[in-house]
Design a protein around this motif. Sequence first.
Motif, PDB file in Angstrom:
ATOM      1  N   CYS A 160       0.991  -1.136  -0.091  1.00 29.19           N
ATOM      2  CA  CYS A 160       0.072   0.076  -0.088  1.00 29.19           C
ATOM      3  C   CYS A 160       0.992   1.291   0.029  1.00 29.19           C
ATOM      4  O   CYS A 160       1.703   1.344   0.892  1.00 29.19           O
ATOM      5  CB  CYS A 160      -1.040  -0.057   1.184  1.00 29.19           C
ATOM      6  N   ILE A 162       0.963   5.161   0.659  1.00 33.02           N
ATOM      7  CA  ILE A 162       0.351   6.275   0.990  1.00 33.02           C
ATOM      8  C   ILE A 162       1.247   7.539   0.218  1.00 33.02           C
ATOM      9  O   ILE A 162       2.301   7.843   0.984  1.00 33.02           O
ATOM     10  CB  ILE A 162       0.169   6.543   2.431  1.00 33.02           C
ATOM     11  N   ILE A 247      -3.555   4.697   6.953  1.00 27.02           N
ATOM     12  CA  ILE A 247      -2.959   3.406   7.435  1.00 27.02           C
ATOM     13  C   ILE A 247      -3.948   2.439   7.734  1.00 27.02           C
ATOM     14  O   ILE A 247      -3.876   1.168   7.284  1.00 27.02           O
ATOM     15  CB  ILE A 247      -2.272   3.720   8.576  1.00 27.02           C
ATOM     16  N   CYS A 250      -5.200   1.080   4.337  1.00 25.86           N
ATOM     17  CA  CYS A 250      -4.427   0.044   3.598  1.00 25.86           C
ATOM     18  C   CYS A 250      -4.748  -1.360   4.619  1.00 25.86           C
ATOM     19  O   CYS A 250      -4.527  -2.360   3.609  1.00 25.86           O
ATOM     20  CB  CYS A 250      -3.064   0.515   4.101  1.00 25.86           C
ATOM     21  N   ALA A 255      -3.119  -5.008   2.963  1.00 26.44           N
ATOM     22  CA  ALA A 255      -1.758  -4.703   2.854  1.00 26.44           C
ATOM     23  C   ALA A 255      -0.930  -5.433   3.814  1.00 26.44           C
ATOM     24  O   ALA A 255      -1.171  -5.365   5.026  1.00 26.44           O
ATOM     25  CB  ALA A 255      -1.604  -3.124   2.894  1.00 26.44           C
ATOM     26  N   ILE A 258       3.352  -1.344   4.006  1.00 26.70           N
ATOM     27  CA  ILE A 258       2.951   0.116   3.785  1.00 26.70           C
ATOM     28  C   ILE A 258       4.260   1.097   3.608  1.00 26.70           C
ATOM     29  O   ILE A 258       4.951   1.078   4.187  1.00 26.70           O
ATOM     30  CB  ILE A 258       2.070   0.814   4.878  1.00 26.70           C
ATOM     31  N   SER A 259       3.849   1.807   2.347  1.00 25.88           N
ATOM     32  CA  SER A 259       5.027   2.666   2.031  1.00 25.88           C
ATOM     33  C   SER A 259       4.579   4.115   2.172  1.00 25.88           C
ATOM     34  O   SER A 259       3.545   4.561   1.805  1.00 25.88           O
ATOM     35  CB  SER A 259       5.121   2.508   0.430  1.00 25.88           C
ATOM     36  N   GLN A 278      -0.900  -1.678  14.084  1.00 25.55           N
ATOM     37  CA  GLN A 278      -0.792  -2.513  12.813  1.00 25.55           C
ATOM     38  C   GLN A 278       0.487  -3.171  12.817  1.00 25.55           C
ATOM     39  O   GLN A 278       0.662  -4.303  12.385  1.00 25.55           O
ATOM     40  CB  GLN A 278      -0.837  -1.440  11.814  1.00 25.55           C
ATOM     41  N   LEU A 285       5.605  -1.666   8.151  1.00 21.99           N
ATOM     42  CA  LEU A 285       5.680   0.210   7.729  1.00 21.99           C
ATOM     43  C   LEU A 285       6.994   0.683   7.560  1.00 21.99           C
ATOM     44  O   LEU A 285       7.906   0.600   8.351  1.00 21.99           O
ATOM     45  CB  LEU A 285       4.944   0.827   9.039  1.00 21.99           C
TER      46      LEU A 285
END
Length: 341
Positions: A160, A162, A247, A250, A255, A258-259, A278, A285
Amino acid sequence: MTTSTIKMAISLSALSMLISANIQASPYGLQDQHSFDSDAKSHSPLPKRYIVKFKNAGSSTETRSTANILAYKPRINEVFSQHRALNSVSANEIIRIGRSNGYTAKLNEESVQALSLRADVDYVEEDVSRHLLNDTLPWGQKVVGATLLSDTQTGNRTICIIDSGYDASHNDLSGNNVSGTNDSGTDDWFDPGHNNAHGTHVAGTIAAIANDQGVVGIMPNQNVNIHIIKVFNEAGWGYSSSLIKAIDTCVNNDANVISMSLGGDEPSITERKAITAQYKRGVLLIAAAGNDGDNSYSYPASYDAVMSVGAVDSNKDHASFVTDQYRTVLQEIKKSASNLM
């Protein structure tokens, strides 16, 4: 550990080193992206807002150390009561954070103090700003061993991003397995708009297609799943509350990674708790370490639950523009990949 698991772990380690790193060369043809220096970082153009976190029903002793703000879903009568409390202090532009008992709103100093003293309020904190961090295409895929790995087993993973959107018409990206979520106020996720190529650049680093055109991403064979959340428009600024919601979205879209090539110089209690929750669920993350070339901290990269990623130059030396806090992080990532291999 099986061979397939090892390859996947190495691939994610390589991805983590490149996904948010700021590299000097820029062959990707997206040079119109914004560049945010330390001066811009210190002068957010956004009006001041605050996050108001109400206590969970039946938890009068709840404190700031408790879990993710989005984990508790208040009942309708609680929501009405919370809105009454906010309206009683003349809060403006009230926005609920997801379906939680947290809100972001414009408040004056008297309102902040009044809410902080309420028995049903857990805490009030500034809704700190977040902005894009300048990002260019990594030249260093060979350096971290990404070219030695196949991405054939990435179909069961979702990354994912962001950021500022995804140019779905770009030749290097149009054939990917990509979906997205529109965030309020930023228009369509698949249309970044003019002078807003940052997110497309990040997506190209991850998954530019091997098609004899342009460049090749770390996972170029259209196997990995990508989910896009556009939280930044051309201005390149947003609030931590928007990042928290992104987040959560995502994760709701399955996901695993997560970027976040973004950051700000102030931490947030609410943001940290949401991210930690998360992380405990097994989500990786990743966030950019920062571009100020000093010893400052950038958030969310500096939270314990986030992998902070910076950059090296063509000599594999610490890049001058990357935050000094990255030096130790780089060594930890290299060590992790070496042990797995």
